[in-house]
Motif scaffolding. Structure first.
Motif, PDB file in Angstrom:
ATOM      1  N   GLY A  60      -2.141   5.431  -2.202  1.00 51.37           N
ATOM      2  CA  GLY A  60      -3.480   5.309  -1.664  1.00 51.37           C
ATOM      3  C   GLY A  60      -4.522   5.138  -2.747  1.00 51.37           C
ATOM      4  O   GLY A  60      -4.225   4.879  -3.913  1.00 51.37           O
ATOM      5  N   ALA A  66      -5.323   0.009  -2.835  1.00 51.62           N
ATOM      6  CA  ALA A  66      -5.830  -0.968  -1.876  1.00 51.62           C
ATOM      7  C   ALA A  66      -6.123  -2.296  -2.560  1.00 51.62           C
ATOM      8  O   ALA A  66      -5.832  -3.365  -2.019  1.00 51.62           O
ATOM      9  CB  ALA A  66      -7.086  -0.426  -1.197  1.00 51.62           C
ATOM     10  N   ARG A  79       0.841  -1.208   0.000  1.00 55.77           N
ATOM     11  CA  ARG A  79       0.000   0.000   0.000  1.00 55.77           C
ATOM     12  C   ARG A  79       0.867   1.245   0.000  1.00 55.77           C
ATOM     13  O   ARG A  79       0.566   2.232  -0.691  1.00 55.77           O
ATOM     14  CB  ARG A  79      -0.918  -0.030   1.215  1.00 55.77           C
ATOM     15  CG  ARG A  79      -1.991   1.047   1.211  1.00 55.77           C
ATOM     16  CD  ARG A  79      -3.067   0.723   0.200  1.00 55.77           C
ATOM     17  NE  ARG A  79      -4.024   1.805   0.095  1.00 55.77           N
ATOM     18  CZ  ARG A  79      -5.110   1.933   0.862  1.00 55.77           C
ATOM     19  NH1 ARG A  79      -5.355   1.033   1.795  1.00 55.77           N
ATOM     20  NH2 ARG A  79      -5.941   2.939   0.668  1.00 55.77           N
TER      21      ARG A  79
END
Length: 366
Positions: free
Chosen positions: A223, A228, A218
């Motif tokens: 982000g 994810a 991650r």
């Protein structure tokens, strides 16, 4: 069947204890990073070889999970200054935490644990009875439908892990005042794949995969939902590869890729499920339907991809034979105890009657 492995248990336990003594000393002396990792390399190289010294399938599988997966990942975290291990832990606690799914008792949860202990004992008693029933049914496996037999085998694997790790939890609690990480949290109540794999099934594994794989991926990718999703897929891929290694301990045959395919499929479906759940207005199945759908998907795909390597190699039949031997041993043990108890009670009754008769005779002659 297990007699030779008793000596192996002693030898492996001694080697693991010495290895963790060295790791703890090195962690005290060296700062996190490359120096620690280089110092841990000999131990990281030896631990995956130890499960191969066992002859019984269950011993290889359990020691493989503890030493070649959980211990390896925990030592890697310790090398970077993360994870549940710290050289300030007392040495017995350090060994238990490093070599198994063990965590120190949370003082704030002590009362809650004590209140739930009765329910847990009842649950384990039911599981043990169900396990014995399933194993006893294997004598009729030639007459069983294949799907029913495979379902029984899946339940047997789950119950075996619950009972073995439950017994280990009791030992750790009694000896060191420690608690095992909750390996299972009622997976039969899962309402989604995220709930099943992330919070209920074999919780000790996500506990090490999250800091070792998910968080670094991650941070590397970035982000957002895309980052994810890629981190989730990478985590399931690593889980699949580690399951291939666990299957090698069980079958002693080269990996087939089926376990990796299974977990990549689970990861992809989990990502799709998360994407669907992010849309608040979209339809979702009710809880009464979500749980059986989740369990059916995880079980059916597991029968399709995870069981064939075990059946082809003969490991499934050998594992069933080991379970039958365990149940027979426990049954004989309890039968022997009942016989000894009957002998002791009979002896005490005879002694009581003898002394009563002696006192009566003395009273007559007096």
């Amino acid at each position: 069947m297990f007699g030779g492995d008793l000596h192996t248990v002693v030898a492996v336990s001694a080697m693991v204890t010495l290895a963790m003594c060295y790791v703890r000393f090195a962690a005290w002396r060296l700062r996190p990073g490359l120096p620690r990792l280089c110092a841990f390399t000999p131990v990281l190289s030896v631990l995956p070889l130890l499960p191969l010294t066992f002859r019984a399938i269950h011993a290889r599988a359990i020691s493989g999970l503890f030493l070649a997966w959980l211990a390896e990942f925990k030592l890697l975290l310790l090398a970077t200054g993360q994870g549940p291990l710290h050289p300030s832990l007392p040495f017995p606690a350090f060994v238990f935490v490093a070599s198994g799914p063990v965590r120190l008792r949370d003082v704030n949860q002590t009362d809650k644990t004590q209140k739930s202990s009765g329910i847990s004992l009842m649950a384990y008693a039911v599981m043990a009875a169900l396990f014995a029933t399933i194993v006893s049914l294997y004598q009729f496996k030639e007459q069983m439908h294949q799907h029913f037999l495979l379902t029984c085998y899946v339940l047997q694997v789950y119950l075996s892990m619950e009972l073995i790790l439950g017994a280990s939890a009791t030992a750790a609690r009694a000896l060191l005042g420690m608690e095992l990480e909750p390996t299972f949290d009622r997976p039969y109540l899962a309402t989604s794949l995220r709930d099943f794999w992330g919070r209920r099934w074999n919780v000790s594994v996500p506990a090490v995969l999250r800091p070792c794989v998910y968080s670094p991926m991650r941070a590397l990718i970035g982000g957002g939902r895309g980052g994810a999703a890629m981190a989730v897929l990478a985590t399931f891929l690593v889980s699949g590869l580690m399951h291939e290694w666990m299957f090698y301990y069980i079958t002693l045959q080269p990996p087939t890729g089926e376990a990796t395919t299974y977990f990549v499929l689970q990861g992809a479906c989990t990502v799709v499920e998360s994407w669907w759940a992010s849309h608040k207005g979209w339809w979702r199945p009710p809880r009464m339907a979500a749980t059986p759908l989740t369990l059916a998907f995880a079980t059916i795909t597991g029968i399709w991809l995870l069981l064939p390597p075990l059946v082809r190699s003969g490991a499934a039949s050998e594992g069933i034979a080991e379970c039958e031997a365990i149940v027979a041993f426990v049954w004989d043990l309890f039968s022997l105890r009942r016989l000894l108890a009957l002998v002791i009670v009979t002896f005490l009754v005879a002694c009581t009657n003898y002394f009563r008769k002696g006192r009566s005779a003395q009273h007559i002659f007096q």
